[in-house]
Motif scaffolding. Structure first.
Motif, short mmCIF file in Angstrom:
data_model
loop_
_atom_site.label_atom_id
_atom_site.label_comp_id
_atom_site.label_asym_id
_atom_site.label_seq_id
_atom_site.Cartn_x
_atom_site.Cartn_y
_atom_site.Cartn_z
N GLN A 66 0.83 -1.20 0.00
CA GLN A 66 0.00 0.00 0.00
C GLN A 66 0.87 1.25 0.00
O GLN A 66 0.59 2.21 -0.73
N GLU A 67 1.93 1.26 0.79
CA GLU A 67 2.82 2.42 0.85
C GLU A 67 3.51 2.67 -0.49
O GLU A 67 3.58 3.80 -0.95
N LYS A 70 0.94 3.85 -3.03
CA LYS A 70 0.57 5.24 -2.76
C LYS A 70 1.63 6.18 -3.34
O LYS A 70 1.29 7.20 -3.95
N TYR A 75 -3.51 3.45 -7.93
CA TYR A 75 -4.73 3.30 -7.14
C TYR A 75 -5.25 1.86 -7.14
O TYR A 75 -5.72 1.37 -6.12
N GLN A 78 -3.31 0.04 -4.67
CA GLN A 78 -3.67 0.46 -3.31
C GLN A 78 -4.94 -0.27 -2.87
O GLN A 78 -5.03 -0.74 -1.73
N HIS A 82 -5.42 -2.91 0.33
CA HIS A 82 -6.42 -2.82 1.40
C HIS A 82 -7.32 -4.05 1.42
O HIS A 82 -7.67 -4.55 2.50
#
Length: 124
Positions: A66-67, A70, A75, A78, A82
């Motif tokens: 995710q980091e 980002k 997207y 990301q 999640h």
């Protein structure tokens, strides 16, 4: 080199050679250049960790994914990160993680606004 390692790790993962997949994805992740192959390798390795029940390593992978995503404004990745975390919390099976699952899904919903076309996102 990253493409070759990713394809090899992916093949191992889909052949249920989970430990070989983890090792191969780890070799790819150790290459310092962060790109989509790195991010996708973190996702696949995260799901491999889920398969063997190493949920904390899986969560770490999805967090790093995710980091990195980002930072690249990726997207779709990301969202996958999640969803991977939500799935891992669900696999852990503890009621105390229900709020974390809801938070991951809420973040995923908000990220969908940044994608022009709604992607088909796979979660394993």
């Amino acid at each position: 080199l990253k493409r070759t390692l990713y394809n090899l790790g992916y093949t191992y993962a889909r052949s249920n050679q989970v430990f070989e997949a983890i090792k191969t994805f780890d070799a790819l992740i150790q290459i310092k250049e962060v790109n989509l192959k790195t991010i996708n390798a973190l996702r696949e390795q995260g799901y491999a960790y889920v398969k063997i029940g190493d949920y904390h390593k899986a969560l770490d992978n999805f967090h790093r994914m995710q980091e990195y995503a980002k930072g690249l404004k990726a997207y779709k990745q990301q969202i996958q990160a999640h969803l991977g975390r939500a799935n891992t919390y669900a696999q852990m099976g503890f009621r105390k993680y229900s709020q974390k699952i809801a938070n991951e899904i809420k973040i995923t919903d908000s990220l969908l606004l940044f994608i022009p076309e709604k992607p088909e996102i796979e979660i394993d």
